[in-house]
Design a protein around this motif. Structure first.
Motif, PDB file in Angstrom:
ATOM      1  N   ALA A   8       0.836  -1.201   0.000  1.00  0.00           N
ATOM      2  CA  ALA A   8       0.000   0.000   0.000  1.00  0.00           C
ATOM      3  C   ALA A   8       0.868   1.246   0.000  1.00  0.00           C
ATOM      4  CB  ALA A   8      -0.905   0.000   1.222  1.00  0.00           C
ATOM      5  N   LYS A   9       1.996   1.173   0.737  1.00  0.00           N
ATOM      6  CA  LYS A   9       2.862   2.341   0.790  1.00  0.00           C
ATOM      7  C   LYS A   9       3.437   2.650  -0.585  1.00  0.00           C
ATOM      8  CE  LYS A   9       3.956   2.789   5.558  1.00  0.00           C
ATOM      9  NZ  LYS A   9       4.712   2.303   6.696  1.00  0.00           N
ATOM     10  N   TYR A  10       3.854   1.578  -1.312  1.00  0.00           N
ATOM     11  CA  TYR A  10       4.352   1.805  -2.672  1.00  0.00           C
ATOM     12  C   TYR A  10       3.272   2.424  -3.545  1.00  0.00           C
ATOM     13  CZ  TYR A  10       8.959  -0.324  -2.537  1.00  0.00           C
ATOM     14  OH  TYR A  10      10.283  -0.571  -2.277  1.00  0.00           O
ATOM     15  N   ILE A  11       2.072   1.836  -3.474  1.00  0.00           N
ATOM     16  CA  ILE A  11       0.992   2.327  -4.347  1.00  0.00           C
ATOM     17  C   ILE A  11       0.685   3.789  -4.037  1.00  0.00           C
ATOM     18  CG2 ILE A  11      -1.457   2.078  -4.892  1.00  0.00           C
ATOM     19  CD1 ILE A  11      -1.063  -0.941  -4.455  1.00  0.00           C
ATOM     20  N   LEU A  12       0.582   4.083  -2.735  1.00  0.00           N
ATOM     21  CA  LEU A  12       0.263   5.469  -2.371  1.00  0.00           C
ATOM     22  C   LEU A  12       1.349   6.429  -2.822  1.00  0.00           C
ATOM     23  CD1 LEU A  12      -1.277   5.041   1.172  1.00  0.00           C
ATOM     24  CD2 LEU A  12      -2.401   5.889  -0.877  1.00  0.00           C
ATOM     25  N   TYR A  13       2.604   5.962  -2.730  1.00  0.00           N
ATOM     26  CA  TYR A  13       3.698   6.821  -3.175  1.00  0.00           C
ATOM     27  C   TYR A  13       3.546   7.156  -4.657  1.00  0.00           C
ATOM     28  CZ  TYR A  13       8.220   8.273  -4.815  1.00  0.00           C
ATOM     29  OH  TYR A  13       9.209   8.983  -5.434  1.00  0.00           O
ATOM     30  N   PHE A  14       3.240   6.119  -5.449  1.00  0.00           N
ATOM     31  CA  PHE A  14       3.134   6.372  -6.894  1.00  0.00           C
ATOM     32  C   PHE A  14       1.927   7.250  -7.216  1.00  0.00           C
ATOM     33  CE2 PHE A  14       6.020   2.692  -7.291  1.00  0.00           C
ATOM     34  CZ  PHE A  14       6.976   3.309  -8.069  1.00  0.00           C
ATOM     35  N   VAL A  15       0.815   7.011  -6.528  1.00  0.00           N
ATOM     36  CA  VAL A  15      -0.361   7.865  -6.747  1.00  0.00           C
ATOM     37  C   VAL A  15      -0.021   9.315  -6.432  1.00  0.00           C
ATOM     38  CG1 VAL A  15      -2.684   8.387  -5.905  1.00  0.00           C
ATOM     39  CG2 VAL A  15      -2.007   6.032  -6.281  1.00  0.00           C
ATOM     40  N   ASN A  16       0.690   9.466  -5.305  1.00  0.00           N
ATOM     41  CA  ASN A  16       1.079  10.790  -4.844  1.00  0.00           C
ATOM     42  C   ASN A  16       1.946  11.497  -5.890  1.00  0.00           C
ATOM     43  OD1 ASN A  16       1.660  12.891  -3.180  1.00  0.00           O
ATOM     44  ND2 ASN A  16       3.111  11.777  -1.912  1.00  0.00           N
ATOM     45  N   ALA A  20      -4.264  15.827   1.814  1.00  0.00           N
ATOM     46  CA  ALA A  20      -4.966  14.545   1.835  1.00  0.00           C
ATOM     47  C   ALA A  20      -3.987  13.411   1.582  1.00  0.00           C
ATOM     48  CB  ALA A  20      -6.076  14.538   0.788  1.00  0.00           C
ATOM     49  N   MET A  21      -3.058  13.613   0.634  1.00  0.00           N
ATOM     50  CA  MET A  21      -2.069  12.571   0.357  1.00  0.00           C
ATOM     51  C   MET A  21      -1.131  12.384   1.551  1.00  0.00           C
ATOM     52  SD  MET A  21      -2.968  11.270  -2.343  1.00  0.00           S
ATOM     53  CE  MET A  21      -1.687  10.020  -2.370  1.00  0.00           C
ATOM     54  N   PHE A  22      -0.863  13.481   2.242  1.00  0.00           N
ATOM     55  CA  PHE A  22      -0.030  13.384   3.444  1.00  0.00           C
ATOM     56  C   PHE A  22      -0.668  12.444   4.450  1.00  0.00           C
ATOM     57  CE2 PHE A  22       1.035  14.620   7.735  1.00  0.00           C
ATOM     58  CZ  PHE A  22       2.404  14.792   7.693  1.00  0.00           C
ATOM     59  N   THR A  23      -1.967  12.672   4.715  1.00  0.00           N
ATOM     60  CA  THR A  23      -2.665  11.827   5.684  1.00  0.00           C
ATOM     61  C   THR A  23      -2.611  10.363   5.271  1.00  0.00           C
ATOM     62  OG1 THR A  23      -4.156  13.637   6.082  1.00  0.00           O
ATOM     63  CG2 THR A  23      -4.849  11.497   6.846  1.00  0.00           C
ATOM     64  N   LEU A  24      -2.838  10.118   3.977  1.00  0.00           N
ATOM     65  CA  LEU A  24      -2.861   8.732   3.525  1.00  0.00           C
ATOM     66  C   LEU A  24      -1.497   8.079   3.703  1.00  0.00           C
ATOM     67  CD1 LEU A  24      -5.029   8.836   0.313  1.00  0.00           C
ATOM     68  CD2 LEU A  24      -5.424   7.521   2.371  1.00  0.00           C
ATOM     69  N   GLN A  25      -0.429   8.824   3.427  1.00  0.00           N
ATOM     70  CA  GLN A  25       0.886   8.191   3.468  1.00  0.00           C
ATOM     71  C   GLN A  25       1.456   8.104   4.864  1.00  0.00           C
ATOM     72  OE1 GLN A  25       3.806   8.737   0.401  1.00  0.00           O
ATOM     73  NE2 GLN A  25       2.506  10.317  -0.382  1.00  0.00           N
ATOM     74  N   VAL A  26       1.245   9.169   5.655  1.00  0.00           N
ATOM     75  CA  VAL A  26       1.894   9.191   6.954  1.00  0.00           C
ATOM     76  C   VAL A  26       1.002   8.564   8.020  1.00  0.00           C
ATOM     77  CG1 VAL A  26       3.026  10.694   8.621  1.00  0.00           C
ATOM     78  CG2 VAL A  26       3.141  11.218   6.219  1.00  0.00           C
ATOM     79  N   GLY A  27      -0.327   8.573   7.772  1.00  0.00           N
ATOM     80  CA  GLY A  27      -1.207   7.872   8.683  1.00  0.00           C
ATOM     81  C   GLY A  27      -1.702   8.689   9.852  1.00  0.00           C
ATOM     82  N   PHE A  28      -1.468   9.989   9.844  1.00  0.00           N
ATOM     83  CA  PHE A  28      -2.112  10.840  10.847  1.00  0.00           C
ATOM     84  C   PHE A  28      -2.148  12.262  10.329  1.00  0.00           C
ATOM     85  CE2 PHE A  28       1.110  13.566  12.782  1.00  0.00           C
ATOM     86  CZ  PHE A  28       2.273  12.993  12.282  1.00  0.00           C
ATOM     87  N   MET A  29      -2.909  13.113  11.053  1.00  0.00           N
ATOM     88  CA  MET A  29      -2.914  14.534  10.713  1.00  0.00           C
ATOM     89  C   MET A  29      -2.981  15.285  12.030  1.00  0.00           C
ATOM     90  SD  MET A  29      -2.925  16.399   7.991  1.00  0.00           S
ATOM     91  CE  MET A  29      -2.346  18.038   8.239  1.00  0.00           C
ATOM     92  N   SER A  30      -2.191  16.339  12.164  1.00  0.00           N
ATOM     93  CA  SER A  30      -2.228  17.053  13.438  1.00  0.00           C
ATOM     94  C   SER A  30      -2.156  18.555  13.202  1.00  0.00           C
ATOM     95  CB  SER A  30      -1.081  16.592  14.342  1.00  0.00           C
ATOM     96  OG  SER A  30       0.070  17.343  14.063  1.00  0.00           O
TER      97      SER A  30
END
Lengths: 382, 305
Positions: A199-207, A267-277
């Motif tokens: 998932a991390k690879y996929i999200l990276y490429f989408v990003n 939004a991509m940040f949240t998906l890749q890093v897994g949190f938002m603050s």
């Protein structure tokens, strides 16, 4: 067709630059970096969305917004709210007093989901809101300010104050927003686990793909007639106004576009890093992102991306080895860039590299190398 | 009213009003320096908070010396003077090395001074440590007045208020009643004409900037009497003080005073009835909305554009 591609890529020079960047993002980095470093890179790439938006807004439009962090944050929060709701289904939260609501709400004695969380139960609606919420806020701010011809320094200070308000609000309303910790423990997206390696690879490429997309859009805007007007407005606003254009509408438009891009990045940040603050919303991140763009070159879309990546890699390296020195270096960098290289890395590149026709030479190597790389990737994933 | 008796409401009003007044004094002291730099010169000095911290650390350092030589009761006056001189000198240097190259690019001064503020913060952290430090206060600053049984007015608050008054008067006399102030105003109004009649405008710029920084230093020294000092304390107040200056109308001394008063009172009264963060949000929101409707601020100087 030729015309459109020219507009999207910005001529041969732009096309080569974009190709090199795409090659780095899609091929070189995924092959050379381990997953941890690639995750970091993905995080930096999300900042690059903001840097690109600032090239549009600040470099070409002359509007310095010190509140881009809040659009980044809003995009990120929208995505995080969706993921959080999915992570807190009634089964996995059955130890709470009220199962089915996010854990921080339960800790703050909320017994019901607040109304503004309800739209985030659906993914399509969330994706729309990721784009709409930052844009709408930008429209309101832009409409109120540009129609009254507030600009320059005042605009910068007021956007900064609004970013401060938003971050205080998020930190203060702990029950509704997760407070200073932000929204954490995000697990799945429609049942798809976003924490696995694949998932991390996929999200990276989408990003990375989305970033290139945003850059194409930005290039299209800049090479169109609107882009010319934007430059004209930056340099002689009165003259554009007297030529019969409504300057404020153009400014509102470009501010909204910039906000939307930043929101996508968030939004991509949240998906890749897994949190938002809230630490990505306030004054400091907003102004740091301006610096990323300034280091790379406020006029250059590609330069801004490199600037973001370099500054962030520098930060990671230095804060691992010499945490003391980092702030000195970062501060010195701000001052040096502003005083001596107002056009950033892209300006230096233009000044020296063009003499030796680097673009022409590299494009040859790029063509050769991409063939090789394609082969290597084929072998790696077989 | 909110479950309090009239008597209690009266006491709350007095005490919150007073805490508003001491917040007003702090904001005013900070904003005065900024009003000179931003209002008169148009330079956005994001490192203003750090210049304040220069003053604060000077006062802390002096207080350590005072403890050593047993002069705790009298050192504070010297601390304020030293804070002014040090911040003034650093400001003078910064103008010479940095700011004067950027007068034509106001947005870039913002970035450069932000960089400067990072460097200064790290300097504080490396030399004084990341922990908050506080000055040894002389005895006459401790304790509080008690006019009635329920009202409690801290003396250090009164001291800061008096200091704010003195500095404001000083700025007023300098700007409007002295040759120096005349030169500053002339340079701001028309740089070319001012230099044609023999004013050294570069020197005026440098002294104006340094003066603004010096006043920030004084406010920092005053700040140590009511709160402790950390490397990033200054940056917490920077937005507030910019808001004060912009809200009051950039070039107006009266406007700065009025807006510091309004903001401080609104904030401290709202913070009592709502939570502290919501009070701050409500105040800032109001300012932003008013500024959107009236971008030139409360007391705009009447100029034709």
């Amino acid at each position: 067709m030729k015309e459109l591609s020219d507009k999207l890529l910005g001529g041969r020079q732009g096309a080569v630059g974009l190709a090199i960047l795409a090659l780095l993002l899609f091929v070189v980095f995924p092959l050379c970096l381990d997953l941890f470093r690639l995750g970091l890179l993905g995080k930096y790439v999300t900042y690059a969305f903001v840097a690109v938006s600032l090239v549009l807004l600040w470099g070409n439009g002359g509007i310095l917004s010190l509140g881009q962090g809040m659009f980044f944050g809003l995009g990120g929060y929208c995505m995080a709210m969706f993921l959080k709701l999915e992570a807190s289904d009634p089964v996995s939260t059955k130890i709470q007093t009220t199962p089915g609501i996010p854990d921080f709400m339960d800790w703050n004695q909320l017994t019901e989901l607040p109304w503004f969380w309800l739209p985030f139960k659906s993914l399509p609606l969330t994706l729309v809101l990721v784009l709409v919420v930052p844009t709408l806020l930008a429209f309101i701010i832009g409409y109120a300010m540009f129609k009254r011809r507030v600009g320059g320094v005042y605009f910068a200070i007021i956007t900064q104050a609004i970013a401060l308000i938003l971050s205080i609000l998020i930190i203060g309303q702990q029950g509704y927003t997760g407070g200073v910790n932000g929204i954490t423990d995000l697990k799945t997206m429609l049942g798809w686990d976003i924490r696995t390696d694949s998932a991390k690879y996929i999200l990276y490429f989408v990003n990375a793909g989305l970033l290139i997309g945003c850059m194409l859009l930005a290039r299209y805007i800049l090479t169109s007639k609107f882009g010319m007007l934007l430059l004209a407005m930056r340099d002689k606003e009165e003259r554009v106004r007297f030529s019969g254009y409504d300057v404020s509408n153009f400014k509102i438009f470009i501010f909204c576009v910039a906000a939307m891009m930043s929101g996508i990045g968030g939004a991509m940040f949240t998906l890749q890093v897994g949190f938002m603050s809230p630490s990505f919303v306030g004054i400091v991140p907003s102004i740091e992102m301006v610096i990323f763009a300034a280091v790379g070159g406020r006029m250059s879309l590609i330069g801004a991306v490199y600037g973001t990546l370099l500054v962030n890699f520098g930060r990671t390296m230095f804060s691992e080895t010499f945490p003391e020195l980092w702030l000195f270096l970062m501060g010195g960098l701000f001052i040096a860039v502003v005083m001596f290289f107002p056009d950033g890395l892209a300006g230096i590149y233009d000044k020296y590299a063009r003499k030796f026709n680097i673009a022409g030479v590299t494009s040859k190597y790029v063509a050769k190398f991409s063939k090789k790389a394609a082969k290597m990737i084929g072998e790696k994933y077989e | 009213m909110f479950g309090y008796t009239m008597d209690e409401v009266g006491n709350i009003m007095v005490m919150q009003g007073f805490s508003g007044l001491s917040l007003f004094s702090v904001l005013l002291l900070m904003a005065l320096g900024l009003a000179i730099i931003f209002g008169q010169m148009g330079v956005i000095n994001m490192a203003h908070g750090e210049f304040m911290m220069v003053g604060a650390y000077t006062a802390v350092f002096m207080s350590k010396l005072a403890v050593k030589y047993e002069m705790v009761n009298s050192y504070f006056v010297f601390a304020i003077i030293a804070a002014f001189i040090l911040a003034f000198l650093i400001g003078y240097l910064v103008e010479y090395l940095l700011i004067r190259h950027l007068y034509k690019r106001p947005l870039d001064t913002l970035l450069a001074t932000w960089g400067l503020s990072l460097v200064m913060q790290q300097t504080f952290r490396s030399s004084f440590g990341a922990k908050e430090v506080s000055a040894e206060l002389p005895e006459w600053l401790l304790g509080s007045f008690k006019p009635t049984a329920d009202i409690d007015i801290p003396i250090n608050g009164v001291f800061v208020m008096v200091l704010a008054l003195v500095v404001t008067l000083g700025v007023y006399f300098f700007m409007f009643r002295s040759r120096g102030g005349l030169r500053v105003r002339a340079t701001v109004q028309n740089r070319v004409m001012a230099s044609a009649v023999g004013i050294n405008t570069q020197k005026v710029d440098r002294l104006t900037f340094a003066l603004g920084c010096g006043i920030a230093g004084v406010s920092g020294a005053a700040f140590t009497t009511i709160s402790s000092t950390g490397p990033t304390t200054g940056s917490l107040y920077i937005v507030d003080s910019f808001m004060v200056v912009v809200f009051g109308g950039a070039a107006s001394l009266m406007g700065t005073i009025a807006s510091a008063f309004g903001i401080a009172q609104a904030q401290s009264i709202l913070q009592f009835f709502m939570t502290s963060s919501m009070g701050k949000v409500a105040t800032l929101m109001t300012i932003v909305i008013i500024l959107m409707m009236r971008p030139e601020g409360l007391f705009a100087s009447k100029v034709r554009r």
